[in-house]
Scaffold this motif. Sequence first.
Motif, PDB file in Angstrom:
ATOM      1  N   GLU A 214      27.443  43.057  47.403  1.00 26.44           N
ATOM      2  CA  GLU A 214      27.303  43.998  48.364  1.00 26.44           C
ATOM      3  C   GLU A 214      28.575  43.950  49.440  1.00 26.44           C
ATOM      4  OE1 GLU A 214      23.665  45.318  49.637  1.00 26.44           O
ATOM      5  OE2 GLU A 214      23.111  46.047  47.614  1.00 26.44           O
ATOM      6  N   LYS A 215      29.521  42.902  49.051  1.00 23.66           N
ATOM      7  CA  LYS A 215      30.807  42.793  49.831  1.00 23.66           C
ATOM      8  C   LYS A 215      31.852  43.961  50.204  1.00 23.66           C
ATOM      9  CE  LYS A 215      29.710  38.331  50.451  1.00 23.66           C
ATOM     10  NZ  LYS A 215      30.241  37.067  49.751  1.00 23.66           N
ATOM     11  N   PRO A 216      32.500  44.010  51.155  1.00 22.93           N
ATOM     12  CA  PRO A 216      33.241  45.217  51.288  1.00 22.93           C
ATOM     13  C   PRO A 216      34.393  45.184  50.164  1.00 22.93           C
ATOM     14  CG  PRO A 216      33.297  43.584  53.228  1.00 22.93           C
ATOM     15  CD  PRO A 216      32.468  43.003  52.198  1.00 22.93           C
ATOM     16  N   ILE A 217      35.091  46.318  49.945  1.00 23.65           N
ATOM     17  CA  ILE A 217      35.876  46.700  48.628  1.00 23.65           C
ATOM     18  C   ILE A 217      37.201  45.540  49.072  1.00 23.65           C
ATOM     19  CG2 ILE A 217      37.251  48.357  47.714  1.00 23.65           C
ATOM     20  CD1 ILE A 217      34.382  48.542  47.081  1.00 23.65           C
ATOM     21  N   ALA A 218      37.672  45.399  50.158  1.00 24.83           N
ATOM     22  CA  ALA A 218      38.790  44.660  50.363  1.00 24.83           C
ATOM     23  C   ALA A 218      38.344  43.056  49.825  1.00 24.83           C
ATOM     24  CB  ALA A 218      39.094  44.636  51.882  1.00 24.83           C
ATOM     25  N   GLU A 219      37.137  42.767  50.056  1.00 24.47           N
ATOM     26  CA  GLU A 219      36.785  41.240  49.504  1.00 24.47           C
ATOM     27  C   GLU A 219      36.610  41.392  48.050  1.00 24.47           C
ATOM     28  OE1 GLU A 219      35.677  37.318  50.570  1.00 24.47           O
ATOM     29  OE2 GLU A 219      37.069  38.761  51.537  1.00 24.47           O
ATOM     30  N   CYS A 220      36.083  42.515  47.638  1.00 27.06           N
ATOM     31  CA  CYS A 220      36.193  42.708  46.170  1.00 27.06           C
ATOM     32  C   CYS A 220      37.580  42.425  45.346  1.00 27.06           C
ATOM     33  CB  CYS A 220      35.450  43.807  45.623  1.00 27.06           C
ATOM     34  SG  CYS A 220      33.724  44.066  46.249  1.00 27.06           S
ATOM     35  N   VAL A 221      38.384  43.133  46.043  1.00 25.88           N
ATOM     36  CA  VAL A 221      39.823  43.156  45.457  1.00 25.88           C
ATOM     37  C   VAL A 221      40.521  41.651  45.621  1.00 25.88           C
ATOM     38  CG1 VAL A 221      42.265  43.801  45.669  1.00 25.88           C
ATOM     39  CG2 VAL A 221      40.360  45.531  46.027  1.00 25.88           C
ATOM     40  N   ARG A 222      40.098  41.199  46.855  1.00 26.93           N
ATOM     41  CA  ARG A 222      40.386  39.641  46.963  1.00 26.93           C
ATOM     42  C   ARG A 222      40.024  38.508  45.894  1.00 26.93           C
ATOM     43  NH1 ARG A 222      39.934  34.929  50.103  1.00 26.93           N
ATOM     44  NH2 ARG A 222      37.924  35.279  50.674  1.00 26.93           N
ATOM     45  N   ALA A 223      38.729  38.795  45.783  1.00 27.35           N
ATOM     46  CA  ALA A 223      38.272  37.861  44.552  1.00 27.35           C
ATOM     47  C   ALA A 223      38.839  38.414  43.324  1.00 27.35           C
ATOM     48  CB  ALA A 223      36.759  38.320  44.515  1.00 27.35           C
ATOM     49  N   GLY A 224      39.137  39.563  42.952  1.00 25.94           N
ATOM     50  CA  GLY A 224      39.707  39.983  41.687  1.00 25.94           C
ATOM     51  C   GLY A 224      41.156  39.423  41.476  1.00 25.94           C
ATOM     52  N   CYS A 225      41.877  39.247  42.849  1.00 28.58           N
ATOM     53  CA  CYS A 225      43.154  38.820  42.655  1.00 28.58           C
ATOM     54  C   CYS A 225      43.208  37.267  42.520  1.00 28.58           C
ATOM     55  CB  CYS A 225      43.975  38.995  43.778  1.00 28.58           C
ATOM     56  SG  CYS A 225      44.074  40.851  44.008  1.00 28.58           S
ATOM     57  N   TYR A 226      42.067  36.552  43.028  1.00 33.39           N
ATOM     58  CA  TYR A 226      41.971  35.092  42.911  1.00 33.39           C
ATOM     59  C   TYR A 226      41.728  34.813  41.616  1.00 33.39           C
ATOM     60  CZ  TYR A 226      39.337  30.809  42.695  1.00 33.39           C
ATOM     61  OH  TYR A 226      39.001  29.558  42.430  1.00 33.39           O
ATOM     62  N   ALA A 227      40.569  35.575  40.977  1.00 38.11           N
ATOM     63  CA  ALA A 227      40.318  35.280  39.652  1.00 38.11           C
ATOM     64  C   ALA A 227      41.428  35.224  38.509  1.00 38.11           C
ATOM     65  CB  ALA A 227      39.163  35.950  39.182  1.00 38.11           C
ATOM     66  N   SER A 228      42.273  36.613  38.745  1.00 40.96           N
ATOM     67  CA  SER A 228      43.327  36.747  37.692  1.00 40.96           C
ATOM     68  C   SER A 228      44.352  35.670  37.991  1.00 40.96           C
ATOM     69  CB  SER A 228      43.813  38.004  37.559  1.00 40.96           C
ATOM     70  OG  SER A 228      44.174  38.526  39.028  1.00 40.96           O
ATOM     71  N   ASN A 229      44.750  35.375  39.104  1.00 38.86           N
ATOM     72  CA  ASN A 229      45.567  34.145  39.584  1.00 38.86           C
ATOM     73  C   ASN A 229      45.318  33.014  38.852  1.00 38.86           C
ATOM     74  OD1 ASN A 229      46.496  31.971  41.626  1.00 38.86           O
ATOM     75  ND2 ASN A 229      48.013  33.589  41.618  1.00 38.86           N
ATOM     76  N   VAL A 230      44.175  32.754  38.928  1.00 38.12           N
ATOM     77  CA  VAL A 230      43.466  31.360  38.176  1.00 38.12           C
ATOM     78  C   VAL A 230      43.856  31.614  36.614  1.00 38.12           C
ATOM     79  CG1 VAL A 230      41.420  29.987  37.394  1.00 38.12           C
ATOM     80  CG2 VAL A 230      41.848  30.786  40.068  1.00 38.12           C
ATOM     81  N   ILE A 231      43.438  32.505  35.888  1.00 39.05           N
ATOM     82  CA  ILE A 231      43.528  33.074  34.391  1.00 39.05           C
ATOM     83  C   ILE A 231      44.811  32.626  34.025  1.00 39.05           C
ATOM     84  CG2 ILE A 231      42.901  34.583  32.640  1.00 39.05           C
ATOM     85  CD1 ILE A 231      40.432  33.216  34.010  1.00 39.05           C
ATOM     86  N   ILE A 232      45.775  33.430  34.748  1.00 44.34           N
ATOM     87  CA  ILE A 232      47.307  33.485  34.278  1.00 44.34           C
ATOM     88  C   ILE A 232      47.923  32.106  34.355  1.00 44.34           C
ATOM     89  CG2 ILE A 232      47.336  36.196  34.509  1.00 44.34           C
ATOM     90  CD1 ILE A 232      49.054  35.573  37.169  1.00 44.34           C
ATOM     91  N   GLN A 233      47.263  31.235  34.843  1.00 45.89           N
ATOM     92  CA  GLN A 233      47.936  29.847  34.841  1.00 45.89           C
ATOM     93  C   GLN A 233      47.381  28.974  33.816  1.00 45.89           C
ATOM     94  OE1 GLN A 233      48.775  28.200  38.997  1.00 45.89           O
ATOM     95  NE2 GLN A 233      47.664  29.885  39.611  1.00 45.89           N
ATOM     96  N   ARG A 234      46.416  29.692  33.002  1.00 47.98           N
ATOM     97  CA  ARG A 234      45.760  28.853  31.783  1.00 47.98           C
ATOM     98  C   ARG A 234      45.836  29.743  30.509  1.00 47.98           C
ATOM     99  NH1 ARG A 234      41.825  25.382  34.246  1.00 47.98           N
ATOM    100  NH2 ARG A 234      40.584  25.564  32.404  1.00 47.98           N
ATOM    101  N   SER A 235      45.682  28.868  29.315  1.00 49.82           N
ATOM    102  CA  SER A 235      45.633  29.578  28.147  1.00 49.82           C
ATOM    103  C   SER A 235      44.292  30.345  27.947  1.00 49.82           C
ATOM    104  CB  SER A 235      45.986  28.385  27.191  1.00 49.82           C
ATOM    105  OG  SER A 235      45.967  29.242  25.784  1.00 49.82           O
ATOM    106  N   GLY A 236      44.527  31.708  27.613  1.00 49.94           N
ATOM    107  CA  GLY A 236      43.558  32.644  27.345  1.00 49.94           C
ATOM    108  C   GLY A 236      42.537  32.919  28.668  1.00 49.94           C
ATOM    109  N   CYS A 237      41.387  33.547  28.557  1.00 49.80           N
ATOM    110  CA  CYS A 237      40.491  33.729  29.422  1.00 49.80           C
ATOM    111  C   CYS A 237      39.520  32.543  29.779  1.00 49.80           C
ATOM    112  CB  CYS A 237      39.762  35.126  29.424  1.00 49.80           C
ATOM    113  SG  CYS A 237      38.832  35.589  30.700  1.00 49.80           S
ATOM    114  N   THR A 238      40.223  31.310  30.376  1.00 46.94           N
ATOM    115  CA  THR A 238      39.472  30.211  30.678  1.00 46.94           C
ATOM    116  C   THR A 238      39.699  29.830  32.044  1.00 46.94           C
ATOM    117  OG1 THR A 238      41.483  28.744  30.111  1.00 46.94           O
ATOM    118  CG2 THR A 238      39.849  29.352  28.164  1.00 46.94           C
ATOM    119  N   TYR A 239      38.959  28.914  32.610  1.00 46.30           N
ATOM    120  CA  TYR A 239      38.737  28.736  34.395  1.00 46.30           C
ATOM    121  C   TYR A 239      38.502  27.390  34.362  1.00 46.30           C
ATOM    122  CZ  TYR A 239      34.371  30.772  32.882  1.00 46.30           C
ATOM    123  OH  TYR A 239      33.227  31.155  31.969  1.00 46.30           O
TER     124      TYR A 239
END
Length: 340
Positions: A308-333
């Motif tokens: 139940e975090k605000p939408i801005a925080e949800c987007v920030r987390a989304g951007c963080y996760a995709s930034n991590v993933i694109i620096q690795r092979s496949g959907c790994t973390y």
Amino acid sequence: MEYDGILLGMGNPLLDISAVVDQDFLNKYEIKPNNAILAEDKHLPMYDEMAAKPTVEYIAGGATQNSIRVAQWMLPFPGATSYMGSVGKDKFGEEMKKNAQDAGVNVHYYEDETAPTGTCAVCVLDGERSLVANLSAANCYKVDHLKRPENWALVEKAKFYYIAGFFLTVSPESIQLVAEHAAANNKIFSMNLSAPFICEFFRDPQEKALPYMDFVFGNETEARTFSKVHGWETDNVEEIALKISQWPKASGHKRITVITQGADPVVVAEDGKVKLFPVIPLPKEKLVDTNGAGDAFVGGFLSQLVQEKPIAECVRAGCYASNVIIQRSGCTYPEKPDFA
């Protein structure tokens, strides 16, 4: 708040066969860069060809499963996520189950005895990914599996649901059951546009599910295809996001549309207004591959939404996760997120 099983995903579990390819390979199999399609007969030989490449990797995938794994990774609560879909009774199915369980996801797969576990060829060229999915067993999901008491219990326990649009090709009946349950019980139901071909060729089931969607995710290409299919005569992503958010609604919640645009800002349409959120810049040399970037964005977003975090925080987390993933092979973390 009780987080056990709070988020449920349903979709097509696929084992990603990921390899770096060249332009000749894409030409040979008539594959467009950065697209997602279903395999036709002409594509079938490519799976063996990719499996023979020295760079090949096998990773548990499928759009929804990726998002659910990433959400679980970002949540500090074990067992917060569940997932349903169909696999074959084979070693790939076993591999996938182990992979998902290791990620902390409570998987209830339907095991089909007639078809092998689905695979997805992830063709990586210059960091961009093209996906060719051979659904196989994933295509065999039956609504009867969902209705089994031990599986329906997962639906009743969850308060948030996420289903990628790809599942519209397999079991729209299952989607409707969950969507109607969410609307009747004041829970949050979300889907993804997923691919241009879903908007074009699965328009009817997509439109049937749309009134139930509290969140609609997608990328700019999918949004523009959706606009074209509906005769909106606009390519403006902000305008399209707004129109999708104002589509008639079946439940009491408002609808929020969230459209990613690669390196450009994320578009969020809500309450008749559009907000733009910048993504985390990444130097080109750090990009490994974009496979799973959109799925990871949704996973990160959902990890905060269920808290139940605000939408801005949800987007920030989304951007963080995709930034991590694109620096690795496949959907790994990495083992632990460092999202603060």
